[in-house]
Design an enzyme around this catalytic site. Structure first.
Site, PDB file in Angstrom:
ATOM      1  N   GLU A   1      -1.269  -1.355  -4.440  1.00  0.00           N
ATOM      2  CA  GLU A   1      -2.688  -0.779  -4.815  1.00  0.00           C
ATOM      3  C   GLU A   1      -2.252   0.742  -5.549  1.00  0.00           C
ATOM      4  OE1 GLU A   1      -5.665   1.086  -1.815  1.00  0.00           O
ATOM      5  OE2 GLU A   1      -4.776   2.659  -2.188  1.00  0.00           O
TER       6      GLU A   1
ATOM      7  N   ASP B   1       1.069  -1.330  -0.502  1.00  0.00           N
ATOM      8  CA  ASP B   1      -0.111  -0.322   0.203  1.00  0.00           C
ATOM      9  C   ASP B   1       0.631   0.981   0.013  1.00  0.00           C
ATOM     10  OD1 ASP B   1      -2.252   2.039   0.469  1.00  0.00           O
ATOM     11  OD2 ASP B   1      -1.685   1.891   2.683  1.00  0.00           O
TER      12      ASP B   1
ATOM     13  N   ASP C   1      -2.395   1.063   7.177  1.00  0.00           N
ATOM     14  CA  ASP C   1      -1.537   1.265   6.144  1.00  0.00           C
ATOM     15  C   ASP C   1      -0.946  -0.887   5.861  1.00  0.00           C
ATOM     16  OD1 ASP C   1      -1.283   3.888   5.573  1.00  0.00           O
ATOM     17  OD2 ASP C   1      -0.111   4.016   7.238  1.00  0.00           O
TER      18      ASP C   1
END
Length: 187
Positions: A73, A13, A146
């Site tokens: 992502e 991420d 996160d």
């Protein structure tokens, strides 16, 4: 092509202050967490130094776990162009680290990750973390969103099937394919 018995997936991420990562092992459909955490680069003064530290840490994770694939992502559109540019650079550095070790990369939108993990593309970070607790059969640290997001990205990649070439070609097929690919998740 026969399904691999074992696969290690690195989920990332990206972030310009905090970057989450999660490493999962998939063995015969069972998922276990090898490691997850947050790379904190907020303490570094310049963007260049932050990018260097991100690259070095991702390379370290790759060397430690030898992932077969990376899921990251995908960029999203925001209002602050400078923030988007910095995030794009961080994503690029992560991808360069994986490519330097010949690790295939697949990108997933935040909505796709949430949909895959919770069944709701608009789920909150708390809902994603809660569902991951259930799916991974462990209690994740709630303040590490996160990192749990990164685990969600890795789990999403696993749920989207073992054929990385189909995933790279963008053959996301909807609920019917998801049900066929994940019969154990249907009750």
């Amino acid at each position: 092509m026969a399904e691999s018995v074992e696969k290690i997936i690195l989920g990332v991420d990206p972030g310009t202050r905090f970057m989450g990562y999660g490493v999962i092992l998939v063995q015969r459909g069972n998922i276990s967490v090898l490691q997850y955490g947050v790379i904190n680069v907020s303490k570094y003064a310049t963007q260049e130094l932050k990018l260097k530290k991100i690259f070095e840490r991702i390379i370290g994770i790759i060397e430690e776990f030898s992932p077969d694939e990376m899921a990251i992502e995908a960029p999203f559109f925001g209002k602050n162009v400078q923030s988007m540019l910095k995030l794009g650079r961080a994503q690029g550095v992560v991808m360069a680290a994986a490519l330097s070790r010949q690790i295939p990369i697949v990108e997933y939108s935040p909505k796709t990750v949430k949909q895959s993990v919770t069944g709701n593309g608009n789920a909150s970070k708390e809902q994603v973390a809660s569902m991951l607790d259930h799916l991974l059969k462990m209690k994740l640290e709630p303040e590490m969103f996160d990192a749990t997001d990164a685990l969600g990205i890795a789990v999403c990649h696993h749920f989207h099937g073992n054929n990385i070439m189909a995933t790279n070609k963008g053959t996301k097929k909807g609920w019917a394919a998801f049900i066929n690919e994940n019969p154990n998740r249907i009750k």
